[in-house]
Design an enzyme around this catalytic site. Structure first.
Site, mmCIF file in Angstrom:
data_model
loop_
_atom_site.group_PDB
_atom_site.id
_atom_site.type_symbol
_atom_site.label_atom_id
_atom_site.label_comp_id
_atom_site.label_asym_id
_atom_site.label_seq_id
_atom_site.Cartn_x
_atom_site.Cartn_y
_atom_site.Cartn_z
ATOM 1 N N GLU A 1 77.062 -32.493 15.593
ATOM 2 C CA GLU A 1 77.087 -31.052 15.361
ATOM 3 C C GLU A 1 78.257 -30.555 14.505
ATOM 4 O O GLU A 1 78.332 -29.365 14.219
ATOM 5 C CB GLU A 1 77.044 -30.304 16.699
ATOM 6 C CG GLU A 1 75.744 -30.607 17.423
ATOM 7 C CD GLU A 1 75.221 -29.478 18.291
ATOM 8 O OE1 GLU A 1 76.007 -28.590 18.652
ATOM 9 O OE2 GLU A 1 74.027 -29.510 18.593
ATOM 10 N N HIS B 1 96.275 -19.755 14.349
ATOM 11 C CA HIS B 1 97.059 -20.938 13.983
ATOM 12 C C HIS B 1 97.562 -21.619 15.245
ATOM 13 O O HIS B 1 98.067 -20.966 16.155
ATOM 14 C CB HIS B 1 98.252 -20.532 13.098
ATOM 15 C CG HIS B 1 99.257 -21.626 12.929
ATOM 16 N ND1 HIS B 1 98.945 -22.836 12.348
ATOM 17 C CD2 HIS B 1 100.566 -21.707 13.277
ATOM 18 C CE1 HIS B 1 100.034 -23.603 12.347
ATOM 19 N NE2 HIS B 1 101.027 -22.949 12.906
ATOM 20 N N HIS C 1 98.673 -25.872 17.070
ATOM 21 C CA HIS C 1 99.184 -27.230 16.820
ATOM 22 C C HIS C 1 98.398 -28.263 17.637
ATOM 23 O O HIS C 1 98.959 -28.888 18.543
ATOM 24 C CB HIS C 1 100.667 -27.306 17.212
ATOM 25 C CG HIS C 1 101.579 -26.379 16.472
ATOM 26 N ND1 HIS C 1 102.893 -26.144 16.860
ATOM 27 C CD2 HIS C 1 101.383 -25.630 15.356
ATOM 28 C CE1 HIS C 1 103.465 -25.293 16.008
ATOM 29 N NE2 HIS C 1 102.560 -24.955 15.098
ATOM 30 N N HIS D 1 101.629 -30.591 10.972
ATOM 31 C CA HIS D 1 102.028 -29.314 11.563
ATOM 32 C C HIS D 1 100.942 -28.731 12.474
ATOM 33 O O HIS D 1 101.189 -28.520 13.662
ATOM 34 C CB HIS D 1 102.409 -28.318 10.453
ATOM 35 C CG HIS D 1 102.883 -26.999 10.982
ATOM 36 N ND1 HIS D 1 103.995 -26.354 10.521
ATOM 37 C CD2 HIS D 1 102.384 -26.195 11.950
ATOM 38 C CE1 HIS D 1 104.179 -25.223 11.184
ATOM 39 N NE2 HIS D 1 103.211 -25.111 12.058
ATOM 40 N N GLU E 1 104.925 -16.523 10.667
ATOM 41 C CA GLU E 1 103.854 -16.908 9.733
ATOM 42 C C GLU E 1 103.075 -15.688 9.248
ATOM 43 O O GLU E 1 101.896 -15.784 8.896
ATOM 44 C CB GLU E 1 102.898 -17.921 10.399
ATOM 45 C CG GLU E 1 103.545 -19.201 10.873
ATOM 46 C CD GLU E 1 104.083 -20.104 9.765
ATOM 47 O OE1 GLU E 1 103.961 -19.745 8.579
ATOM 48 O OE2 GLU E 1 104.652 -21.156 10.108
HETATM 49 O O1 2HA Z 1 106.551 -21.270 15.676
HETATM 50 O O2 2HA Z 1 103.626 -22.208 14.827
HETATM 51 O O3 2HA Z 1 104.193 -22.319 12.288
HETATM 52 C C1 2HA Z 1 105.320 -20.750 15.399
HETATM 53 C C2 2HA Z 1 104.611 -21.614 14.480
HETATM 54 C C3 2HA Z 1 105.131 -21.730 13.110
HETATM 55 ZN ZN ZN Z 2 102.878 -23.677 13.496
#
Ligand code: 2HA
Ligand code: ZN
Length: 273
Positions: A172, A142, A144, A213, A119
């Site tokens: 909040e 980033h 999940h 995602h 990414e």
């Molecule tokens: O595999 O999170 O978006 C890594 C990730 C791809």
């Molecule tokens: Zn990801």
């Protein structure tokens, strides 16, 4: 022998937050990636001023000129968050964006020919966008998170509707993310296109939800970026918990505005009536 940078506070904090994210169940297998612009102090004190280049790795894109010379601590592609705190030099790397903006100069880690996250487009473009808004921004994170991913499958992919629904879930929320959450429809990940779309949303929002995602958070510190995501994730969890019931007690737009006023914040313009 461990590299001296592994003693740096910025490095230790980075490993700790990645371990925490794994423990929260947000980063299964190789899910998630975090990039952190290191301070001059860390570079001087623990990386010998960045003089020793281990190898050069081409970028799949040309970085924005604002990224030139920035030194970034970043997770590697295919690496498992679960392993990052134990085997940092295999799982993460520290690199500088070269003057030609077309490659990076590796200063630490990525052992055994490892490489930065798939990414990288979204990370570098989001850093550039945020730095233009806030020169203090240093983290793009980033991950999940379970409840946000679930929410993205039952909620409209509309920035305003999703933001306001989450603001209502906990007093909040508007204080933590007054600039709201941008939402992208489902897209293929790891591409230039999703990177561009994410960075565009980051012009206005420090949180960007990738439908089905995960989420991106940005901030001047690891604590800030992580805190944004953990608050949004908790709000999403509450949303899913109350969803089956008839609500009898709801925060109105006026209530949300009153909280924002108390904390001297402006909720994203036009989101509340
Ligand atoms: O595999 O999170 O978006 C890594 C990730 C791809
Ligand atoms: Zn990801």
């Amino acid at each position: 022998m461990a590299h001296p940078v592994e003693e740096a506070r910025e490095f230790r904090d980075y490993l700790a937050i990645i371990g925490r994210m794994y423990d929260l169940g947000w980063d299964e297998r190789n899910g998630g990636n975090v990039s952190y612009l290191l301070s001059e102090e860390t570079i001087e004190k623990y990386l010998d001023g960045g003089k020793k280049i281990i190898r050069r790795i081409p970028l799949p894109m040309e970085a924005d000129p604002i990224m030139k010379g920035r030194v970034i601590l970043c997770t590697g592609t295919g690496k498992f968050f679960r392993n990052v705190p134990r085997y940092p030099s295999e799982c993460v790397g520290i690199f500088r964006i070269a003057d030609n903006l077309k490659e990076v100069e590796l200063l630490y880690g990525f052992d055994n020919n490892a490489c930065f996250t798939s990414e990288i487009y979204a990370h570098l473009m989001c850093h550039a966008t945020r730095l233009k808004k806030d020169p203090e921004n240093r983290v793009i994170l980033h991950t999940h998170p379970t409840n946000l991913i679930a929410l993205s499958q039952i909620h409209s992919a509309d920035d305003r509707e999703l933001t306001v629904d989450l603001w209502r879930m906990m007093t909040e929320c508007v204080v933590v993310f007054p600039d709201g959450i941008g939402v992208l429809p489902w897209m293929v990940c790891g591409t230039d296109e999703i990177g561009r779309a994410t960075a565009k949303k980051m012009e206005e929002h420090r949180l960007v939800l990738w439908s089905i995602h995960g989420i991106y958070g940005a901030g001047p510190s690891l604590d800030d970026a992580f805190g944004l995501v953990e608050t949004a994730e908790k709000a999403a969890e509450i949303y899913l918990k109350v969803l089956p019931y008839k609500l009898k007690n709801i925060m109105t737009d006026e209530d949300i505005k009153a909280v924002a006023k108390r904390f001297d914040l402006t909720p994203f313009p036009g989101y509340l009536s």
